[in-house]
Design an enzyme around this catalytic site. Structure first.
Site, PDB file in Angstrom:
ATOM      1  N   GLU A 158      49.032 -17.179   0.190  1.00 45.42           N
ATOM      2  CA  GLU A 158      48.711 -17.156   1.618  1.00 45.42           C
ATOM      3  C   GLU A 158      48.784 -18.565   2.181  1.00 45.42           C
ATOM      4  O   GLU A 158      48.317 -19.518   1.547  1.00 45.42           O
ATOM      5  CB  GLU A 158      47.295 -16.615   1.878  1.00 45.42           C
ATOM      6  CG  GLU A 158      47.101 -15.138   1.700  1.00 45.42           C
ATOM      7  CD  GLU A 158      45.679 -14.713   2.072  1.00 45.42           C
ATOM      8  OE1 GLU A 158      44.961 -15.524   2.706  1.00 45.42           O
ATOM      9  OE2 GLU A 158      45.290 -13.583   1.734  1.00 45.42           O
ATOM     10  N   GLU A 168      45.935  -8.757  13.488  1.00 46.85           N
ATOM     11  CA  GLU A 168      45.146  -7.588  13.073  1.00 46.85           C
ATOM     12  C   GLU A 168      43.810  -7.607  13.819  1.00 46.85           C
ATOM     13  O   GLU A 168      42.959  -8.451  13.565  1.00 46.85           O
ATOM     14  CB  GLU A 168      44.938  -7.612  11.564  1.00 46.85           C
ATOM     15  CG  GLU A 168      46.247  -7.583  10.773  1.00 46.85           C
ATOM     16  CD  GLU A 168      46.037  -7.789   9.288  1.00 46.85           C
ATOM     17  OE1 GLU A 168      45.383  -6.929   8.656  1.00 46.85           O
ATOM     18  OE2 GLU A 168      46.512  -8.811   8.762  1.00 46.85           O
ATOM     19  N   LYS A 178      39.932  -7.402  12.122  1.00 42.32           N
ATOM     20  CA  LYS A 178      39.388  -8.394  11.187  1.00 42.32           C
ATOM     21  C   LYS A 178      38.136  -9.011  11.783  1.00 42.32           C
ATOM     22  O   LYS A 178      38.035  -9.232  12.994  1.00 42.32           O
ATOM     23  CB  LYS A 178      40.431  -9.469  10.882  1.00 42.32           C
ATOM     24  CG  LYS A 178      41.655  -8.942  10.147  1.00 42.32           C
ATOM     25  CD  LYS A 178      42.468 -10.057   9.536  1.00 42.32           C
ATOM     26  CE  LYS A 178      41.727 -10.708   8.392  1.00 42.32           C
ATOM     27  NZ  LYS A 178      42.544 -11.719   7.699  1.00 42.32           N
ATOM     28  N   GLU A 190      40.755 -15.412  13.294  1.00 39.69           N
ATOM     29  CA  GLU A 190      41.013 -14.507  12.175  1.00 39.69           C
ATOM     30  C   GLU A 190      41.907 -13.343  12.581  1.00 39.69           C
ATOM     31  O   GLU A 190      42.589 -12.758  11.743  1.00 39.69           O
ATOM     32  CB  GLU A 190      39.697 -13.967  11.617  1.00 39.69           C
ATOM     33  CG  GLU A 190      38.893 -14.969  10.812  1.00 39.69           C
ATOM     34  CD  GLU A 190      39.586 -15.352   9.519  1.00 39.69           C
ATOM     35  OE1 GLU A 190      40.202 -14.466   8.890  1.00 39.69           O
ATOM     36  OE2 GLU A 190      39.528 -16.532   9.145  1.00 39.69           O
TER      37      GLU A 190
END
Length: 642
Positions: free
Chosen positions: A266, A320, A323, A329
């Protein structure tokens, strides 16, 4: 005998298939924590329009695995942390493997299994789970051996850089004493025995957010900066990403695992955050990910491992919205849920157009991307890139996050420069770990974020600094002065590796686009195009690809030989083999281009022109006028002689 030959041929084909897709080191994390994400079939179609070659999942979602059937993407299947304890049992591991891997082979190219995420030093880590990690990996490996898939599929366990107790300078990288012998030695032993990769989550963004006062933003974003010298190795680092990886490599070496491969599971930078997150912006996210793609694609490896390809998975594919945590985030994605790009990172295939299928309400309005860009990414200047170098400027104020990136016009604008280099920081000498000492009691404290101090000023030599190719920044920056006018002399790339390079037209480029780029190069670009005029030495072969290659190379050699000098709106590419020696009838460059040496400057007029070309204080317009005047004088003298 025939059956043996057929079997051998099948094995060779499988090996070729297994290796062909791994050449692309760029991957992406495909998370599903959103209630507005498109179905997997649409995700696959979107990815086909990119240069991404690998996809990492966080679970074994059946719909996603079926959607990737028949594609060339290498898939890594994730196992959530909460499933690890049940997989310690070998029977359960074999059952999981049959249900979640064998079911989809060979149509879906499953090539990796990621067991957990940041189990040893993540926010959800605990002593019991950490103790079960390697036993579960052993059970899964036994299942692969039973199914005869152990050569095709590799098992790893992504970890956080919080496993390090010392991370700077890179040569002093050391794992935490409470994890080294009890957890990391068994993990690295498994990875070494199975020829697997130690995957780490490396976020320069986290280091900068935790200490913006002492960490240089330019150093984190791969922007030009003074770099940092590692006193232990004398290597020079121009970006934090490479320094982070070498810190892990040094830590593994101290535990006597010097050869375990390293990869990045990541990495990324959010494009939108809360008002308190000043380091979060669309500009920073675009610069980091775009320069990351160029860094990984063009100069693989790190100073400690300069020849190793580093498989890197960008986080993440989509924003997203489910999250938890701060707004950042939920805004790491390269794409919005409607399929439009949040910003251009240089991964779209040539000619790809990403258009949202339906209206989408968002604080960041989607904008269809119609500019095909592939690595290396071009910087977008606001005026011809060969113009007179202006005075340096400091980093401009980032644009509004809510606004979409401005369209890139042709020719592209000049990249921005970075402000003054950071002040030097004194680093205390590291304390070497005792490898032979007995392991300390395992206590697993709360996760720690490794400290990455601000680099002191020093010349950058590895890798060469990259200019930020941002389409929303139009502030000019100093450029490399033009080189002498001879267009055929092979040059060395800006990275300084010593190999001759040329800039040529892409063989499959559209003729109309090539003609437009050719007109720019020979006109406003100031390339020397006399040789490809009727009657010129390089007029034949008389086709737009050959003529464009000659003009592109002339422009490239004159204006600094930087990667953005060989783009021409994605119609050109840097070649490392001599194009004039191709065996085809339509060679990309005229044979005389690379065989003739530069003509010596013998006349006072020529010497004056050479001096003007090498001066970074004379405008390109004056150069062009003077060049035209010189040619006119020469033509008149020739006409009088004849």
């Amino acid at each position: 005998m025939k059956s043996l030959l057929l079997l051998l041929l099948l094995v060779l084909l499988l090996l070729h298939e297994s290796e062909s897709a791994t050449d692309n080191p760029i991957g992406v994390n495909y998370g599903t924590r959103g209630n507005n994400l498109p179905p997997p079939s649409q995700v696959v179609e979107l990815l086909k329009n990119t240069n991404i070659g690998k996809v990492k999942l966080y679970d074994a979602n059946p719909a996603i695995l079926r959607a990737f059937a028949g594609t060339s993407f290498d898939i890594t299947v994730g196992i959530p942390n909460e499933q690890i304890p049940s997989l310690v049992d070998q029977g359960a591991a074999l059952s999981w493997m049959r249900q979640n891997v064998v079911t989809y082979l060979p149509d879906t190219r499953i090539r990796g299994i990621a067991v957990g995420n940041e189990v040893l030093a993540g926010k959800n880590s605990n002593q019991q789970l950490a103790a079960q990690l390697v036993p579960a990996m052993n059970s899964l490996q036994s299942a692969l051996v039973t199914l005869k898939l152990n050569d095709l599929i590799k098992i790893t366990a992504p970890q956080s850089l919080a496993t390090l107790s010392t991370s700077f300078p890179p040569s002093s990288g050391t794992f935490r004493p409470d994890l080294a012998q009890s957890a990391l030695v068994p993990l690295l032993t498994f990875l070494q025995a199975t020829n697997s990769t130690f995957m780490v989550n490396a976020y320069p963004f986290m280091a900068y957010r935790s200490n913006p006062r002492d960490v240089s933003l330019a150093y984190c974003l791969f922007l030009p900066n003074s770099g940092v010298t590692d006193p232990g190795t004398q290597f020079l680092y121009s970006n934090m990403f490479g320094a982070m990886l070498d810190a892990v490599i040094s830590a593994m070496k101290k535990l006597r695992f010097p050869d375990v491969r390293i990869g990045v599971s990541e990495t990324g930078w959010p494009s939108l955050g809360d008002p308190s997150e000043a380091e979060v912006s669309l500009r920073n996210a675009m610069l980091y990910n775009r320069n990351l793609v160029f860094y990984i694609s063009s100069s693989p490896g790190t100073p400690l491992r300069p020849k190793q390809q580093i498989d890197t998975y960008i986080f993440s594919l989509y924003n997203e919205n489910l999250k938890e945590g701060p707004a950042s985030e939920r805004n790491y994605g390269l794409f919005r849920p409607d399929g439009s790009t949040v910003y251009d990172v240089g991964i779209l295939k040539s000619g790809s157009v990403i258009t949202p299928p339906s209206p989408f309400v968002s604080p960041n309005p989607p904008t269809p991307v119609t500019i095909p860009i592939t690595p290396p990414p071009p910087p977008p200047p606001s005026r011809p890139p060969f113009a007179t170098p202006p005075s340096p400027v400091t980093t401009p104020t980032p644009p509004s996050v809510g606004a979409p990136p401005a369209p890139v016009t042709y020719p592209s604008p000049t990249p921005p420069s970075v402000g003054a280099p950071p002040a030097p920081v004194t680093y205390p000498p590291p304390t070497p770990p005792s490898v032979g000492a007995p392991p300390a009691p395992v206590t697993y404290p709360s996760p720690m974020t490794p400290s990455f101090p601000k680099p002191p000023p020093s010349p950058v030599t590895f890798p060469a600094p990259m200019i930020p190719p941002s389409p929303v920044i139009v502030y000019p920056a100093p450029m490399t002065p033009p080189t002498p006018p001879y267009s055929g002399t092979p040059s060395t790339p800006s990275g300084g590796h010593g190999a001759p390079v040329w800039c040529v037209a892409k063989p499959n480029a559209d003729a109309t686009s090539l003609a437009a780029a050719l007109g720019f190069a020979c006109g406003e670009g100031g390339a020397d195009c006399l040789a490809i005029q009727p009657g010129g030495a390089c007029y034949y072969p008389n086709d737009v690809t050959s003529h464009a290659s000659y003009a592109f190379n002339s422009y490239y050699q004159r204006h600094g030989r930087n990667y953005w000098n060989c783009d021409f709106r994605n119609n050109a590419v840097v070649a490392i083999s001599d194009p004039s020696k191709q065996a085809t009838s339509t060679s990309l460059l005229c044979n005389q281009l690379t065989k003739l040496p530069p003509r010596p400057c013998q006349t006072s007029c020529c010497l004056r022109l050479r001096w003007l070309q090498l001066s970074s204080k004379v405008s390109s317009r004056i150069l062009r006028i003077f060049s035209l005047y010189t040619r006119e004088v020469v033509s008149r003298h020739l006409s009088l002689i004849l």
